[in-house]
Each structure stands twice: as C-alpha cells, then as structure tokens.
Design a protein around this motif. Sequence first.
Motif: not given
Length: 331
Positions: A207-235
Amino acid sequence: MRRALGPLLVVLALASGMAGAGEAKTILIVAGTEKQIFLPAILAERLGYFRDEGLDVELQSEPSGVRAADVLLAGSAHGVIGSYDHTIDLQAKGKSVQSVVQLAIAPGEVELVASRAADRIRSPADFKGVALGVTGLGSSTSFLTQYLALTHGLRLADLNLVPVGAGAPFTQAMRQGRIDAGMTTEPTASLLLASGDAKVLVDLRTPEGTHKALGGLYPFSCLYMETRWIRKHPEQVQKLVNAFVRTLRFMAGHSAAEIAAQLPPEMLGGNPAIYVQSLAGSKAMFTADGLMPEAGPATVLRALQTVNFAVRNKPVDLRETYTTDFVRAAH
C-alpha cells in the motif's frame, strides 16, 4: 406399466434434479493461478472453504486479465478473480460487472528492468522505444505501465508494449532479451531479483509503494461477476463471498510461512524460501475484511481516464462497479 412406473419416475426425476442443483459447478477464472495477488482463490480451495459453503468451485487459469474478462462475458464462467479496474473499463464499453469482494488494496505488481539495461532505464521517463513486457494488451499491467509513462512525461505513441504473459514466459522474455523492462507479480519478481537478472524500477507490491507511485490506494484483485448474474443468484454469490472473507481472515491471522504451507508445491515457483519471503513483504496488500477502500475506486478511475480512451470519453458510475452488500452480510 406406465401407471406403475409413473410415481417412481417422478421421484427419480426430482432426486436427480436436487442432486444436480447441489452439485452445480461454479466456474471462476483466475487471471493467473501462479500469481500471489490472486492467492486467496487458491487458498480458499485448499482450505476447503468453498466446500464448507456447499459449493463445487472449479478454478481455471487464464494468464491475461483481459482474456479472463472475455471468458466471463462469453458466458463460459460465473466470475473472474482479476483486477477491479476491469469493472470500470467494461462499464465504459457498455458492459455491467461488479466486484463482490475486494481481495487487495494494491496491485501487487512491480515494474522490473533487466539488469543489462538498468543503466539506461532508470525511471518510467526512460520508457520511450523500450520493449515493455505486459501480460496482455488491454490488461491491468498494460494500463499501469501506460499510466506510469504518461505521468513521467511520455506519450502513448512512445511506448512499445509486448504481451509476454506471466510467470515462466515473462521470465524467459526478460532473460532472452525480448523485453528490457516489464510489469509482473510475485513470486516471479523476487525470483528474477534473486537471480540478478532484474532490478526494481517501480514497486506496487505494498500500500505504501502504491500510494507513492499512484497517488492513493489502487484496489486490485477481487472477485467480479456480471451484474445481472449477481441479481439472479444472490445466494450463490453470498456463499462465494463467505468463503473469501473467511480466507482473508485466515491470511490476516497467519504468517507467510503458515500460508505457504497450505499450498501445493508447484505454486511456490520452485523456491519455497523466496516465495515465503516475497509473500511476507507484500502481505499487507491483502484486505483483512474484503471491503472496498473508500477512496480507492477514484484512484483507479483517475488512472484509467489518463490512458483509456473509452473511459475518458464515457461517464462512469463508480457505485455500479462494486457492491459491499455481500461482504457486510458475511461479517
């Protein structure tokens, strides 16, 4: 005979349907299973947390983040373990995907320069005409490489991005002279540094090196999914998020050595000691709770608007690129 078998066939059909529902496979594309930045996915599987949620999860590796996104949009997967910046890029292109759990608040990447070229490439200002390794064109490594160059006075036309993948292919490209510098992740970076083949140019592993180079935290790895699929399969989404939140808690409460002990030998890059050392040095990039850092999305948007024509010329609603609902429910 039809009357006699009828009730039995109905029972068998219902049983088969229930078994099928319970065993339905959830396919997640990991943008490089060997990369430490996506470690929580492998760890959740190894610790049995997906199974504990009643999920049958299949992790498939795709070295380039942009190709992983393509697989998701083609309907061949349910989610991607990849970089959050794809949610912004895709929204600008008319596609709606959301991060449902945030795994890291820094890219975990490092811009390396080949030792043979270190005297003439001392910062991103020296990138003009240089063969710059990225995992793929349109990938997060290409976005970040371009952003570093532009913020050091260069133009996009000055850059020569070379898609070389990650892991062993990246290492070979640098050692064979096909690239002079490049952005990669751990443990690849530390293996190249330990062998003397490369030196650090820009460090985004903390986080420190990222803040220095990019001017702030840079959220990176995550689990992303299509929004319509999320809404159809919340459980189903909730169960996945539960497993990841539990994994992040495990990581926050255990040492790098204890975490590495849970992994298969092939993930350690052939050198367990370097793997543990590199994980210990960058472990702070992982979130302990799975929540999106409040100011993080704006940092990513600012970077993409600098280098990405589609993002620069289309309004982006950051509130539609992620949700914290499932993480809060998991807690």
